[in-house]
Motif scaffolding. Structure first.
Motif, PDB file in Angstrom:
ATOM      1  N   UNK A 109     -45.464 -28.367  36.450  1.00  0.00           N
ATOM      2  CA  UNK A 109     -46.736 -28.495  35.858  1.00  0.00           C
ATOM      3  C   UNK A 109     -46.047 -26.857  35.020  1.00  0.00           C
ATOM      4  N   UNK A 110     -46.715 -26.513  34.126  1.00  0.00           N
ATOM      5  CA  UNK A 110     -46.571 -25.749  32.734  1.00  0.00           C
ATOM      6  C   UNK A 110     -46.449 -24.257  33.804  1.00  0.00           C
ATOM      7  N   UNK A 111     -48.325 -23.970  34.441  1.00  0.00           N
ATOM      8  CA  UNK A 111     -48.648 -23.101  35.035  1.00  0.00           C
ATOM      9  C   UNK A 111     -47.766 -21.837  35.686  1.00  0.00           C
ATOM     10  N   UNK A 112     -47.186 -22.989  36.797  1.00  0.00           N
ATOM     11  CA  UNK A 112     -46.530 -22.530  38.128  1.00  0.00           C
ATOM     12  C   UNK A 112     -44.757 -22.986  37.584  1.00  0.00           C
ATOM     13  N   UNK A 113     -44.222 -24.169  36.970  1.00  0.00           N
ATOM     14  CA  UNK A 113     -43.573 -24.865  36.990  1.00  0.00           C
ATOM     15  C   UNK A 113     -42.684 -25.463  38.483  1.00  0.00           C
ATOM     16  N   UNK A 114     -43.320 -25.642  38.713  1.00  0.00           N
ATOM     17  CA  UNK A 114     -43.777 -27.212  39.872  1.00  0.00           C
ATOM     18  C   UNK A 114     -43.190 -28.079  39.499  1.00  0.00           C
ATOM     19  N   UNK A 115     -42.451 -28.663  40.149  1.00  0.00           N
ATOM     20  CA  UNK A 115     -42.589 -30.619  40.188  1.00  0.00           C
ATOM     21  C   UNK A 115     -43.701 -30.853  40.643  1.00  0.00           C
ATOM     22  N   UNK A 116     -44.304 -32.257  40.292  1.00  0.00           N
ATOM     23  CA  UNK A 116     -44.854 -32.199  40.297  1.00  0.00           C
ATOM     24  C   UNK A 116     -44.991 -34.272  40.804  1.00  0.00           C
ATOM     25  N   UNK A 117     -43.863 -34.279  39.967  1.00  0.00           N
ATOM     26  CA  UNK A 117     -43.941 -35.899  40.356  1.00  0.00           C
ATOM     27  C   UNK A 117     -42.170 -36.955  39.033  1.00  0.00           C
ATOM     28  N   UNK A 118     -42.401 -37.608  38.588  1.00  0.00           N
ATOM     29  CA  UNK A 118     -42.178 -38.529  37.573  1.00  0.00           C
ATOM     30  C   UNK A 118     -43.204 -38.726  36.381  1.00  0.00           C
ATOM     31  N   UNK A 119     -42.097 -38.899  35.538  1.00  0.00           N
ATOM     32  CA  UNK A 119     -43.030 -39.813  34.219  1.00  0.00           C
ATOM     33  C   UNK A 119     -41.881 -40.547  32.856  1.00  0.00           C
ATOM     34  N   UNK A 120     -42.238 -41.215  32.282  1.00  0.00           N
ATOM     35  CA  UNK A 120     -41.207 -42.141  31.436  1.00  0.00           C
ATOM     36  C   UNK A 120     -41.093 -43.237  30.959  1.00  0.00           C
ATOM     37  N   UNK A 121     -40.246 -43.033  29.998  1.00  0.00           N
ATOM     38  CA  UNK A 121     -40.165 -44.555  29.467  1.00  0.00           C
ATOM     39  C   UNK A 121     -38.571 -45.717  29.719  1.00  0.00           C
ATOM     40  N   UNK A 122     -38.801 -46.382  30.236  1.00  0.00           N
ATOM     41  CA  UNK A 122     -37.642 -47.041  30.470  1.00  0.00           C
ATOM     42  C   UNK A 122     -36.833 -48.707  29.979  1.00  0.00           C
ATOM     43  N   UNK A 123     -35.781 -48.412  29.676  1.00  0.00           N
ATOM     44  CA  UNK A 123     -35.516 -49.942  28.997  1.00  0.00           C
ATOM     45  C   UNK A 123     -34.655 -50.783  30.323  1.00  0.00           C
ATOM     46  N   UNK A 124     -35.958 -51.834  29.960  1.00  0.00           N
ATOM     47  CA  UNK A 124     -36.009 -52.475  31.057  1.00  0.00           C
ATOM     48  C   UNK A 124     -34.510 -53.806  31.124  1.00  0.00           C
ATOM     49  N   UNK A 125     -33.135 -53.902  31.701  1.00  0.00           N
ATOM     50  CA  UNK A 125     -32.193 -54.452  31.683  1.00  0.00           C
ATOM     51  C   UNK A 125     -32.166 -55.809  32.592  1.00  0.00           C
ATOM     52  N   UNK A 126     -33.134 -55.337  33.486  1.00  0.00           N
ATOM     53  CA  UNK A 126     -32.897 -56.645  34.586  1.00  0.00           C
ATOM     54  C   UNK A 126     -34.547 -57.351  33.939  1.00  0.00           C
ATOM     55  N   UNK A 127     -34.123 -59.077  33.987  1.00  0.00           N
ATOM     56  CA  UNK A 127     -35.395 -59.412  33.963  1.00  0.00           C
ATOM     57  C   UNK A 127     -37.190 -59.130  34.549  1.00  0.00           C
ATOM     58  N   UNK A 128     -38.256 -58.465  34.071  1.00  0.00           N
ATOM     59  CA  UNK A 128     -39.435 -58.727  34.784  1.00  0.00           C
ATOM     60  C   UNK A 128     -40.995 -59.372  33.890  1.00  0.00           C
ATOM     61  N   UNK A 129     -41.015 -60.515  34.989  1.00  0.00           N
ATOM     62  CA  UNK A 129     -42.386 -60.941  34.471  1.00  0.00           C
ATOM     63  C   UNK A 129     -41.422 -61.316  32.782  1.00  0.00           C
ATOM     64  N   UNK A 130     -40.613 -62.627  32.914  1.00  0.00           N
ATOM     65  CA  UNK A 130     -40.046 -63.099  31.596  1.00  0.00           C
ATOM     66  C   UNK A 130     -39.518 -62.313  30.705  1.00  0.00           C
ATOM     67  N   UNK A 131     -39.621 -60.965  30.938  1.00  0.00           N
ATOM     68  CA  UNK A 131     -39.028 -60.066  29.904  1.00  0.00           C
ATOM     69  C   UNK A 131     -37.943 -59.157  30.011  1.00  0.00           C
ATOM     70  N   UNK A 132     -36.920 -58.990  29.146  1.00  0.00           N
ATOM     71  CA  UNK A 132     -35.734 -58.020  29.412  1.00  0.00           C
ATOM     72  C   UNK A 132     -35.401 -56.887  28.121  1.00  0.00           C
ATOM     73  N   UNK A 133     -34.928 -56.135  28.220  1.00  0.00           N
ATOM     74  CA  UNK A 133     -34.709 -55.128  26.924  1.00  0.00           C
ATOM     75  C   UNK A 133     -35.748 -54.724  26.058  1.00  0.00           C
ATOM     76  N   UNK A 134     -36.914 -54.279  27.119  1.00  0.00           N
ATOM     77  CA  UNK A 134     -37.665 -54.268  26.467  1.00  0.00           C
ATOM     78  C   UNK A 134     -38.561 -52.422  27.329  1.00  0.00           C
ATOM     79  N   UNK A 135     -38.570 -51.949  26.535  1.00  0.00           N
ATOM     80  CA  UNK A 135     -39.066 -50.686  27.502  1.00  0.00           C
ATOM     81  C   UNK A 135     -40.441 -50.872  27.599  1.00  0.00           C
ATOM     82  N   UNK A 136     -40.838 -49.787  28.748  1.00  0.00           N
ATOM     83  CA  UNK A 136     -41.850 -49.802  30.115  1.00  0.00           C
ATOM     84  C   UNK A 136     -42.141 -48.370  30.609  1.00  0.00           C
TER      85      UNK A 136
END
Length: 175
Positions: free
Chosen positions: A70-97
Motif C-alpha cells: 500500500x502506497x499510503x502505509x507502506x504495508x505489505x498486503x500480498x503478492x501479484x505478478x507474472x509467472x513464466x510457467x515452466x511446468x505444464x499446466x492445462x497442457x500449456x508450458x513456457x507461457x506467462x500466467x
C-alpha cells in the motif's frame, strides 16, 4: 531486477527476505488457502524457502511474483505478478500466467484488480507477451471476477492437482 510498478494505491516491487513475516501471515491463513488445495504453511522457514524460490525465478525468467504494498502505509498486503510457467499446466508450458494473492483483510477493496491490471499492462506493453494466461478454482468467484474484469476470458476447464479450475486467456492487441 529493476522492475517496480506503481498504481494509484499500490507499489509492486520484488519480494525480499525481509517480507518473510508478512508472507507467512498470508500463506498460513487457511482462508487464503481455501481454493489453493488448502495447504497453509506452518513455519516461517517455509515462507523463506518460497521467497528464495521467487527470487530465483526473477533471476532465471526476468519476472515473477512481486510484493503488493500500500502506497499510503507502506504495508505489505500480498503478492501479484507474472509467472513464466515452466511446468505444464492445462497442457500449456513456457507461457506467462498472471496471478495474485492478498491478505484476507484486503479482499473486496479492488487491490487485486488494480494489481492484476498493472501486470497485464506491463506484460503486454513492456514484455510484448502475445497471450496472457490465468487459472482459477471454479468456486473462487471473487478471483474469477477479477480476471474477467481485466478482460480475460474462460477458454476451458481442467483439473489442477485434483482441483476443478477455469483456464483463462487474453490476446495482446498491441503486438
Amino acid at each position: 531486477m529493476n522492475i517496480k510498478l506503481e498504481t494509484e494505491r499500490l507499489i509492486l516491487r520484488e519480494i525480499l527476505l525481509s517480507d518473510a513475516e508478512e508472507m507467512f501471515k498470508l500463506d498460513s491463513n487457511p482462508n487464503v488457502n481455501t481454493y489453493l488445495g488448502n495447504n497453509p504453511v506452518k513455519t516461517i522457514d517455509e515462507s523463506l524457502t518460497l521467497i528464495n524460490n521467487l527470487q530465483n525465478q526473477y533471476k532465471k525468467n526476468g519476472i515473477g511474483r512481486f510484493a503488493v504494498v500500500l502506497k499510503e502505509t507502506n504495508e505489505f498486503i500480498g503478492w501479484s505478478g507474472i509467472k513464466f510457467l515452466t511446468e505444464p499446466e492445462n497442457n500449456h508450458v513456457n507461457v506467462y500466467e498472471i496471478g495474485y494473492r492478498l491478505q484476507e483483510e484486503y479482499w473486496g477493496k479492488g487491490y487485486g484488480s488494480e494489481a492484476a491490471q498493472a501486470w497485464l499492462d506491463y506484460g503486454f506493453s513492456e514484455m510484448k507477451i502475445e497471450k496472457m494466461y490465468a487459472s482459477v478454482h471454479k468456486e473462487n468467484t471473487a478471483s474469477k471476477r477479477i480476471l474477467e474484469k481485466i478482460g480475460m476470458q474462460i477458454t476451458s476447464e481442467f483439473l489442477w492437482n485434483g482441483i476443478p479450475c477455469y483456464w483463462l486467456e487474453m490476446e495482446n492487441n498491441l503486438v
